[in-house]
Every structure is written in structure tokens, then in C-alpha cells.
Motif scaffolding. Sequence first.
Motif, PDB file in Angstrom:
ATOM      1  N   ASP A  39     -44.429 -25.839 -83.643  1.00 45.25           N
ATOM      2  CA  ASP A  39     -43.295 -24.989 -83.104  1.00 45.25           C
ATOM      3  C   ASP A  39     -43.742 -23.839 -82.834  1.00 45.25           C
ATOM      4  OD1 ASP A  39     -40.896 -26.846 -83.546  1.00 45.25           O
ATOM      5  OD2 ASP A  39     -41.221 -26.316 -85.550  1.00 45.25           O
ATOM      6  N   LEU A  40     -44.946 -23.602 -82.989  1.00 50.96           N
ATOM      7  CA  LEU A  40     -45.959 -22.637 -82.007  1.00 50.96           C
ATOM      8  C   LEU A  40     -46.566 -22.366 -80.837  1.00 50.96           C
ATOM      9  CD1 LEU A  40     -47.351 -20.861 -85.504  1.00 50.96           C
ATOM     10  CD2 LEU A  40     -45.262 -20.515 -84.793  1.00 50.96           C
ATOM     11  N   GLU A  41     -46.562 -24.354 -80.377  1.00 50.17           N
ATOM     12  CA  GLU A  41     -47.554 -24.421 -79.698  1.00 50.17           C
ATOM     13  C   GLU A  41     -46.722 -23.776 -78.234  1.00 50.17           C
ATOM     14  OE1 GLU A  41     -50.659 -25.683 -77.499  1.00 50.17           O
ATOM     15  OE2 GLU A  41     -50.384 -24.950 -78.727  1.00 50.17           O
ATOM     16  N   GLY A  42     -47.543 -23.040 -77.412  1.00 48.66           N
ATOM     17  CA  GLY A  42     -47.264 -23.158 -76.124  1.00 48.66           C
ATOM     18  C   GLY A  42     -46.501 -21.755 -76.071  1.00 48.66           C
ATOM     19  N   ARG A  43     -46.008 -20.497 -77.127  1.00 46.17           N
ATOM     20  CA  ARG A  43     -45.284 -19.968 -76.685  1.00 46.17           C
ATOM     21  C   ARG A  43     -45.960 -18.806 -76.494  1.00 46.17           C
ATOM     22  NH1 ARG A  43     -40.246 -22.291 -77.893  1.00 46.17           N
ATOM     23  NH2 ARG A  43     -40.466 -23.464 -79.622  1.00 46.17           N
ATOM     24  N   GLU A  44     -45.144 -17.610 -75.992  1.00 48.77           N
ATOM     25  CA  GLU A  44     -45.929 -16.096 -75.863  1.00 48.77           C
ATOM     26  C   GLU A  44     -45.949 -14.624 -76.916  1.00 48.77           C
ATOM     27  OE1 GLU A  44     -44.103 -14.680 -71.861  1.00 48.77           O
ATOM     28  OE2 GLU A  44     -45.127 -17.094 -71.096  1.00 48.77           O
ATOM     29  N   LEU A  45     -44.766 -15.345 -77.836  1.00 51.73           N
ATOM     30  CA  LEU A  45     -44.587 -14.311 -78.922  1.00 51.73           C
ATOM     31  C   LEU A  45     -43.515 -15.474 -79.517  1.00 51.73           C
ATOM     32  CD1 LEU A  45     -43.312 -10.919 -77.620  1.00 51.73           C
ATOM     33  CD2 LEU A  45     -45.303 -11.279 -78.185  1.00 51.73           C
ATOM     34  N   ILE A  46     -43.652 -15.439 -81.556  1.00 46.27           N
ATOM     35  CA  ILE A  46     -43.413 -15.808 -82.482  1.00 46.27           C
ATOM     36  C   ILE A  46     -42.514 -14.487 -83.115  1.00 46.27           C
ATOM     37  CG2 ILE A  46     -42.815 -17.251 -84.050  1.00 46.27           C
ATOM     38  CD1 ILE A  46     -45.253 -18.225 -82.641  1.00 46.27           C
ATOM     39  N   LEU A  47     -41.365 -14.732 -83.512  1.00 47.36           N
ATOM     40  CA  LEU A  47     -40.440 -13.919 -84.989  1.00 47.36           C
ATOM     41  C   LEU A  47     -39.888 -14.873 -86.092  1.00 47.36           C
ATOM     42  CD1 LEU A  47     -40.114 -11.637 -85.440  1.00 47.36           C
ATOM     43  CD2 LEU A  47     -37.785 -11.270 -83.813  1.00 47.36           C
ATOM     44  N   SER A  91     -52.160 -20.268 -90.186  1.00 47.60           N
ATOM     45  CA  SER A  91     -53.383 -20.973 -90.687  1.00 47.60           C
ATOM     46  C   SER A  91     -53.075 -22.656 -90.536  1.00 47.60           C
ATOM     47  CB  SER A  91     -53.298 -20.264 -92.114  1.00 47.60           C
ATOM     48  OG  SER A  91     -55.291 -20.673 -92.261  1.00 47.60           O
ATOM     49  N   VAL A  92     -52.154 -22.395 -90.615  1.00 48.43           N
ATOM     50  CA  VAL A  92     -52.333 -24.307 -90.413  1.00 48.43           C
ATOM     51  C   VAL A  92     -52.584 -24.714 -88.891  1.00 48.43           C
ATOM     52  CG1 VAL A  92     -50.649 -26.348 -90.550  1.00 48.43           C
ATOM     53  CG2 VAL A  92     -50.870 -25.285 -92.785  1.00 48.43           C
ATOM     54  N   TYR A  93     -51.730 -23.985 -88.003  1.00 51.15           N
ATOM     55  CA  TYR A  93     -51.568 -23.836 -86.622  1.00 51.15           C
ATOM     56  C   TYR A  93     -52.844 -24.336 -85.696  1.00 51.15           C
ATOM     57  CZ  TYR A  93     -51.174 -22.863 -81.697  1.00 51.15           C
ATOM     58  OH  TYR A  93     -51.750 -23.427 -80.621  1.00 51.15           O
ATOM     59  N   HIS A  98     -57.196 -25.745 -83.282  1.00 52.77           N
ATOM     60  CA  HIS A  98     -58.784 -25.078 -82.984  1.00 52.77           C
ATOM     61  C   HIS A  98     -58.052 -23.925 -82.000  1.00 52.77           C
ATOM     62  CE1 HIS A  98     -59.822 -28.581 -85.298  1.00 52.77           C
ATOM     63  NE2 HIS A  98     -59.343 -29.165 -84.755  1.00 52.77           N
ATOM     64  N   LYS A  99     -57.262 -23.468 -82.189  1.00 57.10           N
ATOM     65  CA  LYS A  99     -57.104 -22.056 -81.286  1.00 57.10           C
ATOM     66  C   LYS A  99     -56.202 -20.960 -82.291  1.00 57.10           C
ATOM     67  CE  LYS A  99     -53.400 -23.814 -78.478  1.00 57.10           C
ATOM     68  NZ  LYS A  99     -53.180 -23.705 -77.281  1.00 57.10           N
ATOM     69  N   GLN A 100     -55.967 -19.788 -81.788  1.00 55.46           N
ATOM     70  CA  GLN A 100     -55.777 -18.865 -82.519  1.00 55.46           C
ATOM     71  C   GLN A 100     -54.293 -18.964 -81.992  1.00 55.46           C
ATOM     72  OE1 GLN A 100     -57.281 -16.389 -84.238  1.00 55.46           O
ATOM     73  NE2 GLN A 100     -57.055 -14.776 -83.021  1.00 55.46           N
ATOM     74  N   SER A 101     -53.460 -18.505 -83.039  1.00 62.72           N
ATOM     75  CA  SER A 101     -52.130 -19.141 -82.760  1.00 62.72           C
ATOM     76  C   SER A 101     -51.824 -17.621 -81.887  1.00 62.72           C
ATOM     77  CB  SER A 101     -51.370 -18.384 -84.284  1.00 62.72           C
ATOM     78  OG  SER A 101     -51.722 -17.509 -84.374  1.00 62.72           O
TER      79      SER A 101
END
Length: 160
Positions: free
Chosen positions: A51-59, A96-98, A103-106
Motif C-alpha cells: 500500500d505504500l507504493e507510489g505515495r508522497e506521504l504516509i501517516l 522494512s518489508v517495503y 528494492h528502494k527507499q520507502s
Amino acid sequence: MANVLVFGYGNLSRGDDALGPLVLEYIEQNSYFDGLEIITDFQLQIEHALDLEGRELILFIDASVACDQAFSFAKLAPEKDKSYTTHAMSPASVLSVYQDIMHKQSPPCFLLSIQALEFELGNDLSKRARSNLDAANSFVEQLLGDPDLGFWLECETSNL
């Protein structure tokens, strides 16, 4: 507009554990901008890394017995902690799983922890948690009013 994910987790049937999902209800009632997505679940799972992929910010938003004030707000760093192999993961472990699978920074991720005291099954929010929820909702309103990494980093140190 920013592509922001807000992830609230907790159990609405377990007293103060409902704080994360209740903040999401507040956000839904005040719909802030296009590009804002909210997700709720009882707990974080390994699959939530996707779910983190393609986000600019995550809360991430959760109830916390470790919080010594109404709420705290902090930037997260990826960490393989002991929750990595359990059914309920920490936000840092999800990051960490992301990084492991993508293979890139979250994307930049933050945790809003809301002070919670009572988690009994079938209970409503405690009076203290209700007050903390109001404070957290006001804080989230300010965050989502300016979905900019620089502003969120400033908020981390000040908690407005």
C-alpha cells in the motif's frame, strides 16, 4: 494535489484501541483533497507494505499505552523488529518489508500515536481517550491542510 495515505489501525470493539479508526472517520467526514486515501485494519500485516507504493506521504495512526501525552508525532525509519514475523507488525517493520520487496527507499512515513488507557473488549472510549482523540483530530486537520514533507517535519518537532 499530494498523494497521501493515512492508515489507521485498531479495534473499534476494544475501548481506546479504536482511536486509529476513529481518526479515519473524522477524516472521511471532512474529506480534505483529491489524492488522499485512507485504509483501516485491525492490525498491520506484511501485505500492507504494498500500500505504500507510489505515495508522497504516509501517516500511520494508532492507539498507544506508551504515549505520555495526548499524542505524539514522529517520522519513521525502517526497522526489522520482532514484529516482522508476527501477525501484528509495527509501522517501522512494514517500511522494512517495503524496502526489501521494492528494492528502494520507502516514501516518507510518520506515526501519530494517541495516548490510550483502556482496551477491554466491548468498552467505549475512556474519557481521557476521547479528549486525546479531539486533540489528535485537530492535529491531523493541520497536517492534511498542508500535505508537504517540510511542514510535516516541522510538526514532528513541535507537535503544533
